[in-house]
Design an enzyme around this catalytic site. Structure first.
Site, PDB file in Angstrom:
ATOM      1  N   LEU A  17       9.472 -49.352  15.197  1.00 37.46           N
ATOM      2  CA  LEU A  17       8.940 -48.025  14.885  1.00 37.46           C
ATOM      3  C   LEU A  17       9.873 -47.277  13.944  1.00 37.46           C
ATOM      4  O   LEU A  17      11.056 -47.088  14.248  1.00 37.46           O
ATOM      5  CB  LEU A  17       8.784 -47.208  16.184  1.00 37.46           C
ATOM      6  CG  LEU A  17       8.229 -45.795  16.002  1.00 37.46           C
ATOM      7  CD1 LEU A  17       6.781 -45.830  15.503  1.00 37.46           C
ATOM      8  CD2 LEU A  17       8.317 -45.000  17.311  1.00 37.46           C
ATOM      9  N   GLY A  18       9.351 -46.827  12.815  1.00 31.93           N
ATOM     10  CA  GLY A  18      10.096 -45.962  11.900  1.00 31.93           C
ATOM     11  C   GLY A  18      10.065 -44.525  12.408  1.00 31.93           C
ATOM     12  O   GLY A  18       9.074 -44.100  13.024  1.00 31.93           O
ATOM     13  N   ASP A  44      13.835 -47.649  14.651  1.00 31.91           N
ATOM     14  CA  ASP A  44      14.641 -47.462  13.449  1.00 31.91           C
ATOM     15  C   ASP A  44      14.972 -45.980  13.281  1.00 31.91           C
ATOM     16  O   ASP A  44      14.075 -45.160  13.092  1.00 31.91           O
ATOM     17  CB  ASP A  44      13.874 -47.958  12.215  1.00 31.91           C
ATOM     18  CG  ASP A  44      14.747 -47.842  10.970  1.00 31.91           C
ATOM     19  OD1 ASP A  44      15.661 -48.678  10.835  1.00 31.91           O
ATOM     20  OD2 ASP A  44      14.558 -46.895  10.187  1.00 31.91           O
ATOM     21  N   TYR A  49      17.825 -38.372   9.554  1.00 31.36           N
ATOM     22  CA  TYR A  49      16.467 -38.020   9.986  1.00 31.36           C
ATOM     23  C   TYR A  49      16.485 -36.798  10.925  1.00 31.36           C
ATOM     24  O   TYR A  49      15.435 -36.227  11.228  1.00 31.36           O
ATOM     25  CB  TYR A  49      15.757 -39.203  10.666  1.00 31.36           C
ATOM     26  CG  TYR A  49      15.614 -40.440   9.787  1.00 31.36           C
ATOM     27  CD1 TYR A  49      15.816 -40.365   8.411  1.00 31.36           C
ATOM     28  CD2 TYR A  49      15.287 -41.686  10.323  1.00 31.36           C
ATOM     29  CE1 TYR A  49      15.704 -41.483   7.608  1.00 31.36           C
ATOM     30  CE2 TYR A  49      15.176 -42.814   9.524  1.00 31.36           C
ATOM     31  CZ  TYR A  49      15.387 -42.707   8.173  1.00 31.36           C
ATOM     32  OH  TYR A  49      15.278 -43.828   7.377  1.00 31.36           O
ATOM     33  N   LYS A  78      21.746 -45.464  10.937  1.00 36.00           N
ATOM     34  CA  LYS A  78      22.314 -45.620   9.582  1.00 36.00           C
ATOM     35  C   LYS A  78      23.356 -44.556   9.286  1.00 36.00           C
ATOM     36  O   LYS A  78      23.167 -43.383   9.631  1.00 36.00           O
ATOM     37  CB  LYS A  78      21.195 -45.554   8.531  1.00 36.00           C
ATOM     38  CG  LYS A  78      20.015 -46.441   8.870  1.00 36.00           C
ATOM     39  CD  LYS A  78      18.948 -46.472   7.799  1.00 36.00           C
ATOM     40  CE  LYS A  78      17.652 -47.007   8.382  1.00 36.00           C
ATOM     41  NZ  LYS A  78      16.766 -45.977   8.925  1.00 36.00           N
ATOM     42  N   HIS A 111      23.360 -46.584   4.817  1.00 29.44           N
ATOM     43  CA  HIS A 111      21.995 -46.169   4.446  1.00 29.44           C
ATOM     44  C   HIS A 111      21.690 -46.371   2.958  1.00 29.44           C
ATOM     45  O   HIS A 111      20.628 -46.867   2.595  1.00 29.44           O
ATOM     46  CB  HIS A 111      21.806 -44.700   4.835  1.00 29.44           C
ATOM     47  CG  HIS A 111      20.397 -44.299   5.072  1.00 29.44           C
ATOM     48  ND1 HIS A 111      20.019 -43.342   5.981  1.00 29.44           N
ATOM     49  CD2 HIS A 111      19.241 -44.712   4.511  1.00 29.44           C
ATOM     50  CE1 HIS A 111      18.715 -43.188   5.969  1.00 29.44           C
ATOM     51  NE2 HIS A 111      18.206 -44.013   5.074  1.00 29.44           N
TER      52      HIS A 111
HETATM   53  P1  NDP Z   1       5.345 -45.794   6.165  1.00 30.67           P
HETATM   54  O1  NDP Z   1       4.974 -46.690   5.055  1.00 30.67           O
HETATM   55  O2  NDP Z   1       5.659 -46.333   7.492  1.00 30.67           O
HETATM   56  O3  NDP Z   1       4.187 -44.722   6.251  1.00 30.67           O
HETATM   57  C1  NDP Z   1       4.180 -43.650   7.165  1.00 30.67           C
HETATM   58  C2  NDP Z   1       2.863 -42.915   6.978  1.00 30.67           C
HETATM   59  O4  NDP Z   1       1.777 -43.770   7.329  1.00 30.67           O
HETATM   60  C3  NDP Z   1       2.716 -41.687   7.857  1.00 30.67           C
HETATM   61  O5  NDP Z   1       2.032 -40.717   7.109  1.00 30.67           O
HETATM   62  C4  NDP Z   1       1.864 -42.170   9.015  1.00 30.67           C
HETATM   63  O6  NDP Z   1       1.156 -41.097   9.580  1.00 30.67           O
HETATM   64  C5  NDP Z   1       0.931 -43.140   8.309  1.00 30.67           C
HETATM   65  N1  NDP Z   1       0.396 -44.222   9.143  1.00 30.67           N
HETATM   66  C6  NDP Z   1       1.052 -44.929  10.108  1.00 30.67           C
HETATM   67  N2  NDP Z   1       0.247 -45.880  10.616  1.00 30.67           N
HETATM   68  C7  NDP Z   1      -0.929 -45.798   9.955  1.00 30.67           C
HETATM   69  C8  NDP Z   1      -2.147 -46.506  10.040  1.00 30.67           C
HETATM   70  N3  NDP Z   1      -2.317 -47.504  10.896  1.00 30.67           N
HETATM   71  N4  NDP Z   1      -3.171 -46.141   9.215  1.00 30.67           N
HETATM   72  C9  NDP Z   1      -3.009 -45.104   8.329  1.00 30.67           C
HETATM   73  N5  NDP Z   1      -1.875 -44.392   8.209  1.00 30.67           N
HETATM   74  C10 NDP Z   1      -0.843 -44.731   9.010  1.00 30.67           C
HETATM   75  O7  NDP Z   1       6.529 -44.880   5.610  1.00 30.67           O
HETATM   76  P2  NDP Z   1       8.036 -44.565   5.923  1.00 30.67           P
HETATM   77  O8  NDP Z   1       8.634 -44.169   4.621  1.00 30.67           O
HETATM   78  O9  NDP Z   1       8.122 -43.635   7.066  1.00 30.67           O
HETATM   79  O10 NDP Z   1       8.709 -45.976   6.290  1.00 30.67           O
HETATM   80  C11 NDP Z   1       8.805 -46.473   7.600  1.00 30.67           C
HETATM   81  C12 NDP Z   1      10.218 -46.308   8.168  1.00 30.67           C
HETATM   82  O11 NDP Z   1      11.171 -47.012   7.390  1.00 30.67           O
HETATM   83  C13 NDP Z   1      10.741 -44.870   8.142  1.00 30.67           C
HETATM   84  O12 NDP Z   1      10.125 -44.024   9.076  1.00 30.67           O
HETATM   85  C14 NDP Z   1      12.217 -45.113   8.348  1.00 30.67           C
HETATM   86  O13 NDP Z   1      12.488 -45.393   9.703  1.00 30.67           O
HETATM   87  C15 NDP Z   1      12.424 -46.343   7.461  1.00 30.67           C
HETATM   88  N6  NDP Z   1      12.836 -45.984   6.083  1.00 30.67           N
HETATM   89  C16 NDP Z   1      14.106 -46.328   5.692  1.00 30.67           C
HETATM   90  C17 NDP Z   1      14.547 -46.026   4.421  1.00 30.67           C
HETATM   91  C18 NDP Z   1      15.920 -46.420   4.004  1.00 30.67           C
HETATM   92  O14 NDP Z   1      16.408 -45.903   2.991  1.00 30.67           O
HETATM   93  N7  NDP Z   1      16.556 -47.322   4.719  1.00 30.67           N
HETATM   94  C19 NDP Z   1      13.698 -45.320   3.452  1.00 30.67           C
HETATM   95  C20 NDP Z   1      12.373 -45.054   3.943  1.00 30.67           C
HETATM   96  C21 NDP Z   1      11.978 -45.394   5.196  1.00 30.67           C
HETATM   97  P3  NDP Z   1       1.110 -40.792  11.182  1.00 30.67           P
HETATM   98  O15 NDP Z   1       2.536 -40.639  11.645  1.00 30.67           O
HETATM   99  O16 NDP Z   1       0.327 -39.542  11.253  1.00 30.67           O
HETATM  100  O17 NDP Z   1       0.421 -41.964  11.809  1.00 30.67           O
HETATM  101  C1  1BO Z   2      16.443 -40.173   1.418  1.00 24.90           C
HETATM  102  C2  1BO Z   2      15.415 -40.889   2.235  1.00 24.90           C
HETATM  103  C3  1BO Z   2      15.987 -41.637   3.353  1.00 24.90           C
HETATM  104  C4  1BO Z   2      14.947 -42.334   4.113  1.00 24.90           C
HETATM  105  O1  1BO Z   2      15.520 -43.329   4.889  1.00 24.90           O
END
Ligand code: NDP
Ligand code: 1BO
Length: 319
Positions: A17-18, A44, A49, A78, A111
């Site tokens: 879970l993100g 995660d 965050y 991270k 990170h």
């Molecule tokens: P995601 O690609 O996981 O998309 C999240 C979005 O998708 C939210 O708006 C969510 O809404 C929606 N969603 C979730 N499930 C569904 C579904 N089944 N159908 C339609 N919409 C859906 O984006 P993230 O950027 O959040 O990436 C996931 C995780 O990765 C992050 O939360 C974080 O933990 C990590 N991450 C790490 C980064 C790094 O630099 N290391 C950078 C970016 C992300 P709702 O909540 O309303 O369901």
């Molecule tokens: C700056 C964005 C970080 C998400 O992991």
């Protein structure tokens, strides 16, 4: 649930879970509790965050309720960009552990390959940055290695690292990075990076697997392509009586890549978890491979103010 055996010897569940952008406290608390009930075993997190205390409360309440044991779940966090100095790593990790209410992390990641001055969450001027040559990643990594030595993190790794940066780290590291968490999806398949990581026993975790639609508008240009509305993904989903999100998630798991979609919605939490039961076949995988367009949702441009020392070229090492 399928797992990946990390180079540290520990198993990482391939689905998790993100938690980025999950800022509404009750909603996040309930989502984590519900996720555990559904069967999520990988969470995660990250200091930046600003919600680790809520995730920690939900996890600890689930432990107390005997819903799951600490050793049955895999928690990643991270190190933020302002704590890259070698001596800042352990205090930053201890602060994260206090917030999460845990004694150890399963995985601790650097990170971003970007450094800020201590106390900077998001830079407001170029003075907030430390240019890469002034704080080499090898120093940060020594702090990460100490975290393993002190039993505060079982495994350590990196995030947003290119092949060039992984090779650089390889020259000085005693403990090899177990994981590289990067943006990965059909529009950004990172073929060379995936091959390098596979060959060097570095597990890959795919972030933003659904297209990160809930990013703040400042990080979200108009007219970006939508993975969830892609016609090819939609046809494959229809064929398997699945949803586009499930196809996008299962694509990773089937390739041995960990995937961490974020949701705080109970129906979507279940839908995403159940993606593991969808079976994609060879023609599906080929069609998805054809969707590559080298498109990043998270460009990193928020770190590249002129004068900061960072450019898209030196973050991603691509021309
Ligand atoms: P995601 O690609 O996981 O998309 C999240 C979005 O998708 C939210 O708006 C969510 O809404 C929606 N969603 C979730 N499930 C569904 C579904 N089944 N159908 C339609 N919409 C859906 O984006 P993230 O950027 O959040 O990436 C996931 C995780 O990765 C992050 O939360 C974080 O933990 C990590 N991450 C790490 C980064 C790094 O630099 N290391 C950078 C970016 C992300 P709702 O909540 O309303 O369901
Ligand atoms: C700056 C964005 C970080 C998400 O992991």
């Amino acid at each position: 649930m399928k797992t990946y055996k990390l180079s540290s010897g520990y198993e990482m569940p391939l689905f998790g879970l993100g938690t980025w952008k999950a800022v509404q406290e009750d909603e996040l608390y309930n989502a984590v509790r519900e996720a555990i009930t559904i069967g999520y075993r990988h969470f995660d997190c990250a200091k930046i965050y600003a919600n680790e205390a809520v995730v920690g409360k939900a996890l600890n309440d689930a432990f107390r309720a005997n819903e799951v044991k600490r050793e049955e779940i895999f928690v990643t966090s991270k190190l933020w960009n302002d704590s890259h100095a070698q001596g800042d790593v352990i205090p930053a990790l201890q602060s994260t552990l206090r917030d999460l209410g845990l004694d150890y992390l399963d995985l601790y990641l650097i990170h971003w390959p970007v450094c800020f001055k201590k106390g900077t969450e998001f830079p407001t001027s170029t003075d907030d940055f430390i240019p890469p040559e002034n704080l080499p990643i090898s120093q940060t990594w020594q702090g990460m290695e100490k975290a393993v030595g002190q039993g505060l993190a079982k495994s350590i790794g990196v995030s947003n690292f290119s092949i060039k940066k992984l090779k650089e780290l390889d020259k000085t590291s005693k403990i090899k990075p177990a994981n590289n968490q990067v943006e990965l999806h059909p529009y950004l398949q990172q073929k060379e990076l995936s091959e390098y990581c596979n060959a060097n026993n570095i597990a890959l975790t795919a972030y933003s697997p659904l297209g990160s639609m809930d990013r703040p508008s400042s990080l979200k240009p108009e007219n970006e392509p939508s993975l969830l509305e892609d016609a090819v993904i939609a046809r494959i989903a229809q064929k398997h009586n699945a949803t586009p999100a499930q196809v996008l998630i299962k694509w990773h798991i089937q390739r041995g890549v960990a995937v961490i979609p974020k949701s705080t919605n109970f129906n979507r939490l279940k839908e995403n978890h159940d993606a593991q039961f969808v079976g994609l076949d060879e023609p599906d995988m080929k069609k998805i491979a054809s969707l590559e367009r080298n498109f990043r949702y998270l460009t990193g441009s928020f770190f590249t103010q002129p004068g900061s020392g960072y450019t898209l070229e030196n973050i991603w090492d691509e021309v």
